[in-house]
Scaffold this motif. Structure first.
Motif, short mmCIF file in Angstrom:
data_model
loop_
_atom_site.label_atom_id
_atom_site.label_comp_id
_atom_site.label_asym_id
_atom_site.label_seq_id
_atom_site.Cartn_x
_atom_site.Cartn_y
_atom_site.Cartn_z
N PRO A 1 11.33 -23.07 19.38
CA PRO A 1 10.69 -22.73 17.97
C PRO A 1 9.40 -23.34 18.09
O PRO A 1 8.35 -22.81 17.28
CB PRO A 1 11.69 -23.75 17.05
CG PRO A 1 12.94 -24.01 18.05
CD PRO A 1 12.61 -23.92 19.38
N VAL A 2 9.26 -24.45 18.85
CA VAL A 2 7.69 -25.01 18.96
C VAL A 2 6.80 -24.00 19.56
O VAL A 2 5.49 -23.93 19.10
CB VAL A 2 7.96 -26.57 19.60
CG1 VAL A 2 6.42 -26.99 19.97
CG2 VAL A 2 8.64 -27.52 18.86
N LEU A 3 7.42 -23.55 20.78
CA LEU A 3 6.42 -22.67 21.72
C LEU A 3 6.15 -21.35 20.63
O LEU A 3 5.00 -20.87 20.47
CB LEU A 3 6.94 -22.12 22.59
CG LEU A 3 6.98 -22.96 23.96
CD1 LEU A 3 7.58 -22.50 25.08
CD2 LEU A 3 5.08 -22.98 24.25
N LEU A 4 7.23 -20.71 19.68
CA LEU A 4 7.03 -19.73 19.01
C LEU A 4 5.76 -19.98 18.01
O LEU A 4 5.09 -19.30 17.68
CB LEU A 4 8.24 -19.46 18.40
CG LEU A 4 9.06 -18.30 18.91
CD1 LEU A 4 10.60 -18.25 18.29
CD2 LEU A 4 8.49 -16.91 18.94
N GLY A 5 5.94 -20.97 17.32
CA GLY A 5 5.19 -21.68 16.20
C GLY A 5 3.55 -21.67 16.73
O GLY A 5 2.66 -21.17 16.33
N SER A 6 3.55 -22.30 17.88
CA SER A 6 2.38 -22.63 18.60
C SER A 6 1.67 -21.28 19.11
O SER A 6 0.28 -21.16 18.63
CB SER A 6 2.35 -23.64 19.73
OG SER A 6 1.29 -24.30 20.04
N THR A 7 2.47 -20.42 19.53
CA THR A 7 1.88 -18.89 20.18
C THR A 7 1.21 -18.35 18.89
O THR A 7 0.34 -17.67 18.94
CB THR A 7 2.66 -18.27 21.05
OG1 THR A 7 3.84 -18.25 20.49
CG2 THR A 7 2.78 -19.19 22.30
N ARG A 8 2.08 -17.99 18.02
CA ARG A 8 1.89 -17.39 16.93
C ARG A 8 0.76 -17.42 16.05
O ARG A 8 -0.29 -16.82 15.86
CB ARG A 8 3.22 -17.49 15.73
CG ARG A 8 3.16 -16.40 14.68
CD ARG A 8 4.10 -16.44 13.53
NE ARG A 8 5.64 -16.46 14.30
CZ ARG A 8 6.40 -17.30 14.28
NH1 ARG A 8 6.24 -18.46 13.39
NH2 ARG A 8 7.64 -16.95 14.77
N THR A 9 0.44 -19.05 15.95
CA THR A 9 -0.62 -19.61 15.12
C THR A 9 -1.74 -19.46 16.05
O THR A 9 -3.07 -19.04 15.41
CB THR A 9 -0.57 -20.84 14.67
OG1 THR A 9 -0.23 -21.94 15.72
CG2 THR A 9 0.53 -21.09 13.77
N PHE A 10 -1.83 -19.52 17.22
CA PHE A 10 -2.89 -19.00 18.31
C PHE A 10 -3.60 -17.76 18.15
O PHE A 10 -4.89 -17.51 18.03
CB PHE A 10 -2.49 -19.66 19.73
CG PHE A 10 -3.73 -19.64 20.55
CD1 PHE A 10 -4.66 -20.45 20.90
CD2 PHE A 10 -3.95 -18.52 21.11
CE1 PHE A 10 -5.89 -20.54 21.72
CE2 PHE A 10 -5.05 -18.44 22.02
CZ PHE A 10 -5.87 -19.35 22.40
N LEU A 11 -2.49 -16.78 18.20
CA LEU A 11 -2.87 -15.36 18.27
C LEU A 11 -3.21 -14.98 16.83
O LEU A 11 -4.27 -14.25 16.86
CB LEU A 11 -1.75 -14.39 18.56
CG LEU A 11 -1.21 -14.79 20.20
CD1 LEU A 11 0.02 -14.00 20.51
CD2 LEU A 11 -2.41 -14.23 20.94
N SER A 12 -2.79 -15.55 15.87
CA SER A 12 -3.49 -15.38 14.62
C SER A 12 -4.98 -15.85 14.49
O SER A 12 -5.54 -15.14 13.83
CB SER A 12 -2.49 -16.11 13.74
OG SER A 12 -3.20 -15.76 12.20
N MET A 13 -5.06 -16.99 14.95
CA MET A 13 -6.41 -17.64 14.98
C MET A 13 -7.70 -16.72 15.74
O MET A 13 -8.57 -16.40 15.16
CB MET A 13 -6.34 -18.98 15.66
CG MET A 13 -7.93 -19.67 15.90
SD MET A 13 -7.73 -21.13 16.80
CE MET A 13 -7.46 -20.80 18.41
N VAL A 14 -6.87 -16.29 16.77
CA VAL A 14 -7.98 -15.35 17.54
C VAL A 14 -8.16 -14.03 17.07
O VAL A 14 -9.46 -13.78 16.95
CB VAL A 14 -7.30 -15.01 19.11
CG1 VAL A 14 -8.13 -14.14 19.61
CG2 VAL A 14 -7.32 -16.35 19.78
N SER A 15 -7.35 -13.24 16.45
CA SER A 15 -7.42 -12.11 15.70
C SER A 15 -8.04 -12.37 14.46
O SER A 15 -8.84 -11.41 13.99
CB SER A 15 -5.99 -11.25 15.60
OG SER A 15 -5.13 -12.29 14.62
#
Length: 477
Positions: A154-168
């Motif tokens: 769940p930590v990886l899911l949250g971290s990767t999701r917010t990173f990709l959202s930030m980039v886009s």
């Protein structure tokens, strides 16, 4: 059973939708096979998503999933398999049917000693994102998840999701620099949680609960040597319990909630004992406070009386393991610069000696003999290792190498220039892997040598330990 596995996968597939299911599959398999290549993970993900898409569709044959997963396990066992290689694959492939599938599903790569993901600059991120948005996302998910493979899912899911959202978001923003700055500040807690949980779960997966408890105990006493065993042991047990409950949990907030609760306990117990910890605990963000405590350099060595040696009756009694732990704790307290991997090796040796001697006819004589040998081996080794780490922590790296070269030339007057250079590189590598407060314990463990095994000859240990092993067998092995 078969139906349960199919229902679990299909329920996930329907609930998430194809794209989110695919994202989760990339993260889960990059975590699991952290040494696999991007191409190997890609092959596996395509097969799993295709299987779910075909067999979870309305009206699909009930036997579709079982037949497809069996075909997948057969392909995994072929010599030309495109999936991530694993040393245990051959043993799994000796089985048939469901047993083989369950065996293959249980395989996973060991944690990496150090995360390898390096975040590119904002400009590089946006260039890669604009060129191939979907490939950029896939490659990021793979690289980040395989680097932080021990962080809970769940930590990886949250971290990767917010990173990709930030980039886009920021790469199409009219003010990308300001956008990235704002987004990075917002995901700081999640970034720290990923980094910290990866570290503690890596340690837990390799050490197990008892040794992880000791490792945390040693870490705390080296930062706060004025704290007592009674203060710190419950905190160490609590930290190991956080790992035990949350490292494999799929509960969304387990790690953040439990680690925050643990940090609050640590701050309550230690702030009054140490001004540096009190400063770390002033912040409102508990994750930042915890990270601050972990990053504190070791305290100066306190002036304390000799370590109290437990009696054979204590060591072989009901609480023998606790007495042994306390005596190694007191060593850590008196040598705050000693790296975790060395202390845990001593802890291993002490436990092996205790188990070995307490099962003999005369535990007292056995323990006395081992104690005399340990008393001969330990002090010079502990002093050397402590001095090396003190100098490494205190001096800039080039000055440290200069000091090391001079001290080695004095200690080894007959060594040739080539031999001195080899020793210098060994010691410098050991120091850079083991001495920093943020050193990766698994990387340092590789430098210390094979183990745990309390009786090794000097030829079987690292050069750092060999100097202390002037006789055979060597208890420090």
């Amino acid at each position: 059973g078969k139906a349960y596995v199919r229902e679990k996968v299909c329920q996930e597939y329907r609930m998430l939708g194809k794209e989110n299911f695919r994202t989760l599959t990339i993260i889960a398999n990059s975590r699991k096979y952290s040494n696999g290549t991007f191409e190997e993970i890609g092959h596996l993900v395509r097969e799993i998503v295709s299987l779910a898409e075909t067999c979870c569709a309305d009206g699909a044959d009930p036997s579709c999933y079982d037949a497809g997963s069996t075909a997948l396990s057969v392909r995994s066992c072929r010599a030309d398999s495109p999936f991530p290689a694993h040393p245990g694959t051959a043993e799994c492939c000796a089985h048939e049917g469901l047993e083989r599938k369950l065996c293959l599903a249980a395989l996973r790569h060991p944690p990496r000693p150090l995360p390898r993901y390096l975040q590119p600059s904002d400009l590089e991120l946006c260039q890669a994102f604009r060129q191939h948005p979907s490939e950029f996302a896939d490659r990021f998910l793979y690289e980040y998840s395989s680097s932080y493979s021990q962080a809970p899912l769940p930590v990886l899911l949250g971290s990767t999701r917010t990173f990709l959202s930030m980039v886009s978001t920021c790469c199409i923003s009219p003010a990308p620099t300001a956008c990235f700055l704002k987004e990075k500040l917002e995901r700081k807690t999640l970034s720290l949680l990923t980094l910290t949980s990866n570290r503690i779960c890596s340690l837990f997966s390799v050490y197990g609960k008892d040794k992880a408890t000791f490792s945390y105990l040693a870490l705390l006493v080296q930062k706060v040597p004025s704290a007592s065993f009674e203060d710190l042991f419950p905190l160490a047990e609590d930290a190991a319990e956080v790992s035990s409950q949350c490292c494999d949990s799929v509960a969304e907030d387990c790690m953040q909630k439990k680690l925050s609760e643990h940090t609050a306990k640590a701050c309550t117990v230690l702030s009054a004992r140490d001004g540096r910890v009190a400063d770390c605990c002033k912040g409102k963000n508990l994750m930042e406070n915890y990270f601050c405590i972990l990053a504190l350099p070791p305290a100066p060595a306190p002036k304390l009386p000799e370590v109290l040696v437990p009696t054979s009756k204590e060591l072989c009694g009901k609480e023998g393991a606790l007495h042994a732990t306390r005596s190694v704790f007191e060593l850590a307290q008196r040598h705050p610069s000693l790296p975790d991997a060395i202390l845990t090796k001593i802890y291993d040796s002490a436990e092996k000696i205790r188990e070995e001697c307490c099962s003999t006819k005369d535990p007292s004589a056995c323990l006395d003999s081992k104690r005399k040998q340990m008393e001969a081996e330990l002090p010079p080794f502990l002093e050397k290792a402590s001095q090396l780490c003190r100098q490494y922590t205190k001096l800039p790296f080039l000055d440290f190498k200069k000091w090391l070269r001079e001290s080695l030339a004095q200690a080894e007057p007959k060594a040739s220039p080539a031999q001195l250079e080899q020793l210098l590189e060994q010691r410098a590598s050991f120091a850079s892997s083991c001495c920093p407060p943020s050193a990766a314990p698994l990387l340092c463990a590789a430098q210390v040598g094979p183990g745990p095994a309390p009786l090794l000859s000097p030829s079987q240990v690292s050069p750092e330990l060999a100097a202390a092993c002037s006789q055979e067998p060597c208890l420090l092995g």
